[in-house]
Scaffold this active site. Structure first.
Site, mmCIF file in Angstrom:
data_model
loop_
_atom_site.group_PDB
_atom_site.id
_atom_site.type_symbol
_atom_site.label_atom_id
_atom_site.label_comp_id
_atom_site.label_asym_id
_atom_site.label_seq_id
_atom_site.Cartn_x
_atom_site.Cartn_y
_atom_site.Cartn_z
ATOM 1 N N ASP A 2 13.925 -18.158 13.655
ATOM 2 C CA ASP A 2 14.059 -16.848 12.971
ATOM 3 C C ASP A 2 13.314 -16.551 10.941
ATOM 4 O O ASP A 2 14.077 -16.682 10.387
ATOM 5 C CB ASP A 2 14.475 -16.149 13.363
ATOM 6 C CG ASP A 2 14.619 -14.724 13.037
ATOM 7 O OD1 ASP A 2 13.768 -14.367 12.828
ATOM 8 O OD2 ASP A 2 15.412 -13.518 13.560
ATOM 9 N N LYS B 202 8.988 -7.846 8.286
ATOM 10 C CA LYS B 202 9.376 -8.462 7.140
ATOM 11 C C LYS B 202 7.998 -7.633 5.753
ATOM 12 O O LYS B 202 7.752 -7.156 6.131
ATOM 13 C CB LYS B 202 11.267 -8.256 6.223
ATOM 14 C CG LYS B 202 11.815 -8.410 7.475
ATOM 15 C CD LYS B 202 13.051 -8.187 6.612
ATOM 16 C CE LYS B 202 14.378 -7.436 7.362
ATOM 17 N NZ LYS B 202 15.120 -8.489 8.359
ATOM 18 N N TYR C 37 21.554 -12.909 12.413
ATOM 19 C CA TYR C 37 21.064 -11.819 12.721
ATOM 20 C C TYR C 37 19.586 -12.213 13.923
ATOM 21 O O TYR C 37 19.111 -12.581 12.969
ATOM 22 C CB TYR C 37 21.052 -10.825 11.684
ATOM 23 C CG TYR C 37 21.299 -9.661 12.606
ATOM 24 C CD1 TYR C 37 21.356 -8.881 13.248
ATOM 25 C CD2 TYR C 37 19.940 -8.985 11.491
ATOM 26 C CE1 TYR C 37 21.278 -7.801 13.771
ATOM 27 C CE2 TYR C 37 19.094 -7.751 12.148
ATOM 28 C CZ TYR C 37 19.817 -6.215 13.286
ATOM 29 O OH TYR C 37 19.725 -5.813 12.878
#
Ligand SMILES: *Cc1c(COP(=O)(O)O)cnc(C)c1O
Length: 463
Positions: free
Chosen positions: A240, A268, A145
């Site tokens: 990522d 994050k 994702y």
């Protein structure tokens, strides 16, 4: 039973105001059934809901809260920044401070740009890869994702998968026609693709440690092959690390596996709970961005001073506490404890853990054949791997989760019962089998022990 009366009432109103009552589907409890609880505040290791219930938090806002909630150093830094105003749309020194820190810590990053979310970071990184190479195709892996970027919203794991919508309406065939989808950890598929169409490929985007089909580690073989093939064919390798950055170690998965990608995306943890994303990498590539180069990307609130302050304070605190080994040790303690108790209860599980990320996969007895499909095992760098174990009754389980195919065979119904059993006992775990659990510096060994004891009780009800 815990009282959720006020949560129910607030959430009922929310459903009339926002689609599904939420601003992100991952928090809707769609994967476990039932209604989400409404949070009032977080403090240290704990979340408090509006009914006054207290939960030990293993979700941590899906990753960012690595120091726990309302850490004094972060609160102080944000308050200080706040007094000076919240946004200027002009350069600030706070941007330099966080940029310097990240460049120092992440070997692949020579230059960096801040955006407002992980989604923006990956979207910008693939635009840059295309602009830099003059090519169109992007390789992405099934179950990885990368945020809700249109062209990457195919076979994208957790939220989409949990809700049974692997592809989103509104994402046109035209948008994804340049996305090549390959199975994760499958070296042959990558080699074949590069052999056939290597000169069309602008870049490969990969979660080196996947966190969005549950925690699944990219094998060293697989990641090295990606580095080798992209280099050989002049494509850009994008790690990522929006989730894995500062979770699998100080320099992210790239450093842990000793692989230097061309670009890294972050988010994050680097925002310390405020909205931040970033992408960075080789200066030669980054300097293709406007205003130096020609690739466009902008943002009114990018590099926001509050977010920069929260991120800087978070990372500084992590570094000063020498916390990475301690986080990993605590997560290993939880992983081992849960695995042992599950096996003692004769539940077939597979536990994957790296750094402060972990997933407890419920394999389901009837699905134990999945171990056969393993292509690779683990990556280098002290990754904790557990593959087989023997229960007290002598049954042995050998299943591994290495890709979306094996993850998707897990027993999500059993996970849902585990989730509710733990919530009822005051432990907040992710509301989906396909998400990672996170450790924070605020959680103590004693609390981990209590978690394992509670899990033992819940496991006994799951057989
Ligand atoms: C969370 C995540 C994103 C998206 O970040 P947002 O801030 O939610 O947009 C992208 N990639 C990975 C690996 C993630 O875990």
């Amino acid at each position: 039973m815990l009282n959720h009366e006020k949560s129910r009432s607030i959430f009922a109103e929310a459903q009339t105001l926002m689609p599904g009552g939420v601003n992100s589907p991952a928090r809707s409890f769609g994967g476990v059934g039932g209604k989400p609880i409404v949070i009032e505040k977080g403090e240290g290791a704990y979340l408090y809901d509006v009914d006054g219930n207290k939960y030990l938090d293993y979700v941590q806002s899906w990753g960012p809260m690595i120091l726990g909630h309302a850490h004094p150093a972060v609160v102080m830094a944000v308050k200080d920044a706040l007094d000076n105003g919240t946004s200027f749309g002009a350069p600030t020194e706070a941007e330099n401070k966080l940029a310097k820190l990240l460049i120092e810590l992440i070997p692949a990053v020579e230059k960096i740009r801040f955006v407002n979310s992980g989604t923006e970071a990956t979207m910008s990184a693939i635009r840059l890869a295309r602009g830099y190479t003059g090519r169109n195709k992007i390789v992405k892996f099934i179950g990885n994702y990368h945020g809700h970027v249109d062209s990457l919203l195919v076979a994208a794991g957790s939220s989409a998968a949990t809700l049974g919508v692997p592809d989103s309406p509104g994402v046109t065939p035209g948008t994804v026609q340049d996305t090549i989808l390959l199975p994760y950890n499958n070296v042959e598929a990558v080699v074949k693709t590069f052999t056939e169409r290597g000169s069309d490929i602008a870049g490969v985007i990969v979660e080196p440690v996947a966190g969005n089909m549950g925690c699944v580690i990219g094998s060293s073989n697989f990641l090295y092959e990606l580095r080798h093939l992209t280099q050989t064919h002049g494509a850009v390798l994008i790690f990522d690390e929006v989730m894995s950055g500062f979770r699998v170690g100080k320099g992210g998965a790239a450093q842990r596996f000793s692989i230097t990608p061309d670009l890294v995306t972050l988010g994050k943890v680097i925002g310390g709970g405020l909205p931040v994303g970033a992408y960075g990498g080789k200066a030669e590539i980054m300097d293709n961005m406007l205003p130096v180069g020609k690739v466009f990307q902008a943002g009114t609130l990018s590099g926001n001073p509050l977010a920069m302050a929260a991120g800087y304070a978070t990372i500084k605190t992590l570094l000063e506490g020498h916390t990475f080994n301690a986080l990993e040790r605590k997560m290993a303690m939880l992983a081992e404890g849960l695995e042992d108790e599950a096996h003692n209860a004769d539940l077939p599980v597979y536990v994957e853990q790296v750094g402060s990320m972990m997933t407890l996969f419920f394999l389901g007895a009837e699905k134990s054949g999945i171990g056969d499909r393993i292509l690779e095992t683990t990556a280098a760098g002290g990754v904790v791997m557990r593959s087989t174990a023997t229960s007290s009754s002598g049954n042995s389980f050998s299943g591994k989760v290495t890709d979306w195919t094996s993850a998707s065979l897990c027993d999500t119904e059993r996970y849902a019962r585990f989730f509710w059993g733990m919530l009822e006992r005051g432990f907040y775990f992710p509301c989906s089998q396909f998400e990672a659990f996170f450790m924070s510096t605020a959680i103590t060994e004693e609390e981990i022990q209590k978690t394992i004891e509670a899990a033992k009780e819940v496991f006994a009800t799951l057989t």
